[in-house]
Design an enzyme around this catalytic site. Structure first.
Site: not given
Ligand code: 2M8
Length: 726
Positions: A34, A38, A40, A87, A175, A210, A369, A413
């Protein structure tokens, strides 16, 4: 605080530092998977960091809000210009420039996420060492938070009932939750035309952890729809096949409404406070009214398009505990569901709370996930929620897992609910941040009672508590029975199930007045008439626990028994012509006349006549039954002579399976309550303590580890929380 906890606190901070972008403007959820900021995540990250670096916590939220849209929406991703290319999907795919609301100068996604930010902003303030430093930030963020909440009530409240709807699974934060399967299956993804795209996530973690490709098609399908409507919320709601009231999302909105109201009050905005309170009221009523499913014993997501509850057992259904949207009568049913085999019950053994999906349902996946694994943010919100509703023991077990999982497996995670293995990304920021929040709140609190306050009062001489007028008509031999029943009355009304005591109500009650009258008659009792050990044990343990409660009330203790020096040594009851302090009862009578921790001499000198009342066979399990008016000691219970053996076993088992004992087999490390250190001789040293623990611990792998590696295990002792068990 134990050195071991300190070590992990350091490790958690290192994870967060490592995930910071160069220059420190914000923290990534994780380096590879990531590479942007992001929504939250930033809230959770700021909460953790706020315990030790207010400025950085503030920076996180400032950076996130730089991407806020003109309509108030806070996007789910604010892109990192230096991280582009790593990404999917990135700005080229989102094309948010199609919307007049998107900011011109900051790259963002086109959807939102659960609004934890008002909650986080208030936490930053509360955790700040220097509150004055937070003022300008609060003034800056407050109107932005208002805009964000107004967005939900204006544009995502299609039935004007206070429930905010989400329009994409990514907005839920969960997700590929099984809750979304049906909606996805309704769309014939094989026939729709989707643009070509390439996933990047499975290049970083195994695809078994995933979402499926089909889920990604679903995600992209919805994005295409949004683009077609230039991100116009009204137009999207007319056509979008995914429109859901999610309990998690709405509960976070509820919790943040409460925080927003507090921020408004602090900043002197009366109208704003009123507005936030009304939102809270409306949304929490709507959650309990529309989302609770009686037969399902859970809050369900609601599909606005299909107009039905999505009866799927995910962790989201318990979240009204966090936001305060569960009514009293719903809470007990909800709790039984949560504390069951499906979601890992207290002392079930071989499981970690709370998995994201019911472990007993078809489709549960240990490593995939949002379809099974344990997530730290979910457990953290539930831990807060369980506390809010008074389920202390369960809350404590969640806190324990939030600490224990990263200690066993690293700051992953997500985690396997059965063996604690880590999955997904390796050094994940919110895991580290929320670990820090729990560690700081539970193990670093000594300062809170304040040294000066603690030295405020010294008891130089004995303070007798049972001094009332003795009713001449009572027979001394009945007094112990009467004591037990008077304590029973106190227990029934003022000792809560979770082991805490309602001191305020107890103090002015008739039951307490009655108890004190009976306590006065103890002066005429001959403790020698108590007979066998079981009777003595129950009598003295109950008496000890009651003196402590009595002493806390009589001395008007506010925060901790440590406020009064000599509390355990000088408070006393006169019994049968003798004076007994809590120390006399504990070390003299119940421990068979041993030294108190740190003391030089045995409690009773060689000629002390009170020795005749000692129990014959001291039992180390008393340490889990004696309360000391503090959070770290045993919860208060009532012991009866007929059941004392079984009750002491339960007390020991509860304690050993709580966060006071943390066994980390992978590191050959055991963290124990300081009780095992102070009373080492009662347990036979640290080896004896480990044998004792082995008898009671419910997880097979930990028991097996203790069986095989007792002698090599490194033992550390945990910080003892002396704050009052109120
Ligand atoms: C995950 O979501 C993102 C898309 O928003 C992804 O899978 O690419 C989820 O776990 C989400 O809750 C979290 O905020 C994000 C980044 O940690 O990853």
């Amino acid at each position: 605080m134990s050195d071991a906890i300190k070590t992990y606190i350091k490790k958690a901070r290192t994870v967060l530092e490592k995930n910071q972008v160069p220059g420190g403007a914000f923290t990534l959820p994780s380096g590879n998977l990531y590479p942007h900021q992001w929504n939250w995540d930033a809230g959770f990250i700021a909460i953790g960091i706020s315990h030790y670096d207010t400025d950085q916590a503030i920076r996180e939220l400032r950076r996130l809000f730089s991407g806020q849209w003109r309509n108030g929406m806070l996007p789910h991703i604010v892109f990192n210009p230096d991280g582009l290319g790593g990404y999917f999907p990135e700005p080229d795919f989102w094309q948010t420039e199609l919307s007049p609301d998107a900011p011109g100068d900051v790259l963002t996604s086109g959807i939102t996420m659960p609004p934890i930010h008002a909650y986080a902003a208030l936490q930053i303030y509360e955790n700040a060492g220097r509150k004055d430093r937070v003022g300008p930030f609060l003034e800056w963020i407050y109107p932005r938070l208002q805009d964000l909440h107004r967005f939900f009530y204006r544009e995502r409240n299609p039935e004007s009932n206070g429930l905010a709807c989400i329009i994409h699974p990514w907005e839920s934060g969960m997700d590929n939750s099984p809750s979304w399967d049906e909606t996805m299956n309704h769309i014939d993804l094989d026939t729709v035309q989707l643009p070509a795209y390439q996933r990047k996530d499975t290049g970083h973690v195994d695809s078994s952890m995933r979402p499926t490709d089909r889920y990604y098609d679903f995600f992209v399908y919805l994005m295409e729809l949004f683009k077609r409507h230039n991100y116009d919320q009204n137009a999207i709601l007319k056509e979008c096949p995914f429109q859901v009231y999610d309990p998690l999302f709405n509960s976070i909105l509820c919790a943040s409404n409460e925080s927003l109201a507090s921020l408004a009050a602090m900043l002197g905005d009366r109208d704003g406070e009123q507005e936030a309170r009304e939102w809270h009221e409306q949304t929490s009523k709507a959650i309990s009214g529309h989302l609770f499913h009686e037969e399902h014993h859970l809050f369900d997501a609601y599909d606005l398009v299909g107009r039905r509850h999505l009866e799927i057992d995910t962790v989201s259904g318990f979240m009204p505990l966090f936001g305060g949207g569960a009514k009293k009568e719903q809470v007990d049913v909800l709790y039984s569901h949560l504390n069951s085999k499906s979601f890992c019950a207290l002392h079930q053994g071989n499981c970690f709370t709370v998995p994201s999906f019911d472990t007993q349902k078809e489709g549960f996946k240990r490593e995939n996930y949002w379809r099974g694994p344990v997530w730290i943010n979910m457990n953290w919100m539930l831990y807060k929620g369980l506390r809010r509703y008074g389920f202390r023991q369960k809350a404590d077990s969640l806190a324990k897992n939030i600490l224990e999982l990263p200690m066993r497996s690293g700051f992953h995670e997500y985690f396997d609910s059965f063996d604690g293995r880590g999955y997904g990304s390796r050094d994940f920021s919110w895991t580290a941040a929320l670990f820090l929040d729990v560690a700081h709140s539970n193990y670093l609190k000594t300062g809170r009672t304040g040294l000066l306050k603690r030295l405020g009062r010294v008891l130089w001489t004995r303070v007798p508590l049972n001094t009332g007028r003795v009713d001449g008509g009572k027979h001394p031999e009945n007094v112990s029975q009467q004591m037990l029943s008077a304590i029973g009355e106190l227990r029934d009304r003022y000792y809560r199930n979770d082991g805490t005591v309602d001191y305020e109500a107890l103090k002015n009650s008739d039951e307490y007045a009655r108890y004190r009258a009976v306590a006065a008659t103890l002066r005429q009792v001959d403790p020698g008439s108590l007979g066998e050990d079981r009777q003595r044990l129950a009598f003295w343990v109950n008496l000890y626990n009651t003196i402590i409660v009595d002493g806390i009330i009589a001395l008007g203790i506010r925060n901790s028994v440590k406020e009064v020096i000599g509390f355990f040594r000088k408070l006393s009851y006169r019994i049968g012509g003798h004076s007994f302090t809590p120390d006399d009862i504990e070390h003299g009578i119940l421990r068979g006349n041993r030294r108190r921790p740190g003391g030089l001499l045995r409690q009773f000198g060689p000629l002390n006549s009170r020795k005749q009342y000692m129990v014959e066979r001291p039992d180390p399990r008393i340490h889990f039954a004696l309360v000391c008016g503090s959070r770290s000691c045993a919860p208060i219970k009532f012991y009866s002579p007929g059941r004392i053996d079984e009750q002491l076993d339960t007390a020991a088992s509860n304690f050993i399976n709580s966060s006071e004992v943390i066994v980390i087999p992978g590191e050959k490390r055991v963290l124990l309550s300081s009780i095992f250190n102070w009373y080492g001789e009662d347990f036979g040293g640290s080896r004896g303590a480990l044998e004792f623990i082995e008898r009671y611990i419910v997880d097979d792998d930990k028991r097996e580890f203790l069986r095989q590696h007792k002698d090599e295990a490194q033992v550390d002792y945990l910080y003892y929380d002396w704050n009052l068990n109120r």
